[in-house]
Design an enzyme around this catalytic site. Structure first.
Site, PDB file in Angstrom:
ATOM      1  N   THR A  94       3.365 -38.246  21.927  1.00  0.00           N
ATOM      2  CA  THR A  94       3.329 -39.021  20.679  1.00  0.00           C
ATOM      3  C   THR A  94       4.746 -39.505  20.407  1.00  0.00           C
ATOM      4  OG1 THR A  94       1.548 -37.659  19.785  1.00  0.00           O
ATOM      5  CG2 THR A  94       2.816 -38.966  18.216  1.00  0.00           C
ATOM      6  N   LYS A 169      -2.571 -43.695  16.884  1.00  0.00           N
ATOM      7  CA  LYS A 169      -2.276 -42.271  16.648  1.00  0.00           C
ATOM      8  C   LYS A 169      -1.586 -42.075  15.285  1.00  0.00           C
ATOM      9  CE  LYS A 169      -0.997 -37.951  17.490  1.00  0.00           C
ATOM     10  NZ  LYS A 169      -1.879 -36.812  17.626  1.00  0.00           N
ATOM     11  N   LYS A 244       6.517 -34.834  11.932  1.00  0.00           N
ATOM     12  CA  LYS A 244       6.996 -35.751  12.982  1.00  0.00           C
ATOM     13  C   LYS A 244       6.159 -37.039  12.987  1.00  0.00           C
ATOM     14  CE  LYS A 244       6.744 -36.537  17.916  1.00  0.00           C
ATOM     15  NZ  LYS A 244       6.334 -36.133  19.228  1.00  0.00           N
TER      16      LYS A 244
HETATM   17  P1  NAD Z   1       6.264 -28.820  23.809  1.00  0.00           P
HETATM   18  O1  NAD Z   1       7.610 -28.857  23.196  1.00  0.00           O
HETATM   19  O2  NAD Z   1       5.500 -27.542  23.861  1.00  0.00           O
HETATM   20  O3  NAD Z   1       6.345 -29.392  25.318  1.00  0.00           O
HETATM   21  C1  NAD Z   1       7.203 -30.401  25.749  1.00  0.00           C
HETATM   22  C2  NAD Z   1       7.717 -30.002  27.113  1.00  0.00           C
HETATM   23  O4  NAD Z   1       8.503 -31.065  27.642  1.00  0.00           O
HETATM   24  C3  NAD Z   1       8.595 -28.751  27.092  1.00  0.00           C
HETATM   25  O5  NAD Z   1       8.047 -27.776  27.945  1.00  0.00           O
HETATM   26  C4  NAD Z   1       9.958 -29.270  27.580  1.00  0.00           C
HETATM   27  O6  NAD Z   1      10.662 -28.321  28.356  1.00  0.00           O
HETATM   28  C5  NAD Z   1       9.535 -30.464  28.397  1.00  0.00           C
HETATM   29  N1  NAD Z   1      10.601 -31.430  28.617  1.00  0.00           N
HETATM   30  C6  NAD Z   1      11.465 -31.977  27.715  1.00  0.00           C
HETATM   31  N2  NAD Z   1      12.302 -32.845  28.312  1.00  0.00           N
HETATM   32  C7  NAD Z   1      11.959 -32.856  29.634  1.00  0.00           C
HETATM   33  C8  NAD Z   1      12.469 -33.531  30.778  1.00  0.00           C
HETATM   34  N3  NAD Z   1      13.501 -34.373  30.691  1.00  0.00           N
HETATM   35  N4  NAD Z   1      11.891 -33.290  31.967  1.00  0.00           N
HETATM   36  C9  NAD Z   1      10.841 -32.438  32.074  1.00  0.00           C
HETATM   37  N5  NAD Z   1      10.334 -31.748  31.040  1.00  0.00           N
HETATM   38  C10 NAD Z   1      10.894 -31.954  29.829  1.00  0.00           C
HETATM   39  O7  NAD Z   1       5.414 -29.950  23.037  1.00  0.00           O
HETATM   40  P2  NAD Z   1       3.822 -30.112  22.990  1.00  0.00           P
HETATM   41  O8  NAD Z   1       3.263 -29.384  21.832  1.00  0.00           O
HETATM   42  O9  NAD Z   1       3.270 -29.879  24.350  1.00  0.00           O
HETATM   43  O10 NAD Z   1       3.718 -31.676  22.622  1.00  0.00           O
HETATM   44  C11 NAD Z   1       3.976 -32.681  23.586  1.00  0.00           C
HETATM   45  C12 NAD Z   1       3.661 -34.019  22.946  1.00  0.00           C
HETATM   46  O11 NAD Z   1       2.290 -34.048  22.511  1.00  0.00           O
HETATM   47  C13 NAD Z   1       4.515 -34.324  21.703  1.00  0.00           C
HETATM   48  O12 NAD Z   1       4.852 -35.680  21.714  1.00  0.00           O
HETATM   49  C14 NAD Z   1       3.563 -33.986  20.550  1.00  0.00           C
HETATM   50  O13 NAD Z   1       3.858 -34.719  19.370  1.00  0.00           O
HETATM   51  C15 NAD Z   1       2.226 -34.381  21.130  1.00  0.00           C
HETATM   52  N6  NAD Z   1       1.067 -33.678  20.557  1.00  0.00           N
HETATM   53  C16 NAD Z   1       1.100 -32.335  20.336  1.00  0.00           C
HETATM   54  C17 NAD Z   1      -0.017 -31.698  19.793  1.00  0.00           C
HETATM   55  C18 NAD Z   1      -0.015 -30.205  19.537  1.00  0.00           C
HETATM   56  O14 NAD Z   1      -0.905 -29.730  18.831  1.00  0.00           O
HETATM   57  N7  NAD Z   1       0.921 -29.441  20.099  1.00  0.00           N
HETATM   58  C19 NAD Z   1      -1.171 -32.436  19.469  1.00  0.00           C
HETATM   59  C20 NAD Z   1      -1.197 -33.804  19.745  1.00  0.00           C
HETATM   60  C21 NAD Z   1      -0.064 -34.425  20.286  1.00  0.00           C
END
Ligand code: NAD
Length: 296
Positions: A94, A169, A244
């Protein structure tokens, strides 16, 4: 079955990558966190030591990263230079609409198929393969992406051109925040007026106040056993995530010149709840701030 690169194996990405592996794809998985890569290996993916190595030789790339700046950097520095011509790229993070559009344009200029494909549904839906994908990008790219996204979700909907997946979204989540706060206010008022919560739930569910926050995510304990209110507002969907998305919506509204007074108010109220210590609580926990029972 295809060789897929999956970059970003956090709360959401780990379950999504596992579902692609379960569907028979060869998933080359990378995250900055070695623990996350190990978890992906245990779930059937092949762990690799860089995004560049994940992308080399892949037919398709999926990214699930925290925010726009991560997406831009990973695409510009790791994915574009290492992907073979014609690779399909799907960013499921997102992020802001402007970054989604500019990364999409850069991909198209290099001859890649790119879609922005953010999701609705939390960690349970990511693990269960029941996400909803809102997809922006050219029809041809959408057609190719659908086959992969459907292995991770129950619905894959084409929203329009590049960036419209992200637009859908943030508009959806702004609306969710507004009706959650409205539902909380209605329950707080019902309490003060001596109206039983279950009775109010039964009536409003069948009347014109009916909405998803009431009937599928009820913010007070009792009426809906599955809602986060019954487990002291353990997320679910955390306040930090909602805030966010509201910031992204307000930035987009300012850029586009859209009037969103209730969205702005929702952002202010969620920022207040965040400041009072509600950051890690489910977003429906804002009920306790509204009814005055929040103690941090
Ligand atoms: P998270 O922080 O758990 O996971 C993100 C991952 O990306 C981490 O493991 C981090 O180490 C990795 N990362 C960051 N920079 C990187 C790079 N340069 N190379 C490789 N890996 C890298 O976040 P999440 O909860 O999994 O959310 C991910 C996305 O999904 C976000 O944009 C969030 O807004 C969206 N989202 C989350 C949810 C939820 O309920 N958690 C629901 C819908 C959408």
């Amino acid at each position: 079955m295809s060789h897929i690169a999956f970059i970003g194996l956090g709360n959401m990405g780990s379950g999504m990558a596992a579902n692609l592996a379960k569907a028979g794809h060869t998933v080359h998985a990378f995250d900055l966190s070695p623990e996350a890569v190990k978890r992906a290996e245990a779930a059937g993916a092949r762990g690799v030591d860089s995004a560049a190595n994940a992308v080399a030789g892949a037919a398709a790339v999926v990214t699930m990263l925290p925010a726009g700046k991560h997406v831009r950097a990973v695409y510009e520095n790791e994915i574009f230079p290492n992907a073979k011509p014609g690779t399909l790229m799907m960013d499921c993070s997102t992020i802001d609409v402007a970054t989604a559009r500019s990364v999409g344009e850069a991909a198209a200029a290099k001859g890649f198929d790119f879609v922005d494909a953010p999701v609705s549904g939390g960690v349970a839906a990511a693990e269960g393969g029941t996400l909803t994908f809102m997809v922006g990008g050219p029809e041809a790219a959408f057609g190719k992406a659908e086959a992969y996204l459907s292995k991770m979700g129950k619905a894959v909907i084409h929203a329009g051109d590049a960036g419209t997946g992200q637009a859908a979204k943030i508009c959806n989540n702004m609306l969710l925040a507004i009706h959650m706060i409205g539902t909380c206010e209605a329950f707080a008022l019902a309490d003060k007026l001596g109206l039983d919560r279950q009775k109010f739930f039964d009536i409003a569910s069948k009347a014109s106040g009916q909405n998803w926050s009431l009937t599928s995510y009820c913010p007070v304990p009792g009426p809906l056993p599955t809602s986060a209110a019954n487990r002291d507002y353990t997320p679910g969907f955390a306040t930090a995530m909602m805030l966010k998305d509201l910031k992204l919506a307000m930035d987009a509204a300012a850029t586009a010149g859209a009037s969103t007074p209730l969205g702005a108010q929702a952002e202010a109220l969620y920022a207040m709840f965040d400041g009072l210590g509600g950051r890690e609580k489910d977003f429906s926990g804002i009920f306790k701030m509204i009814d005055g029972s929040w103690r941090g």
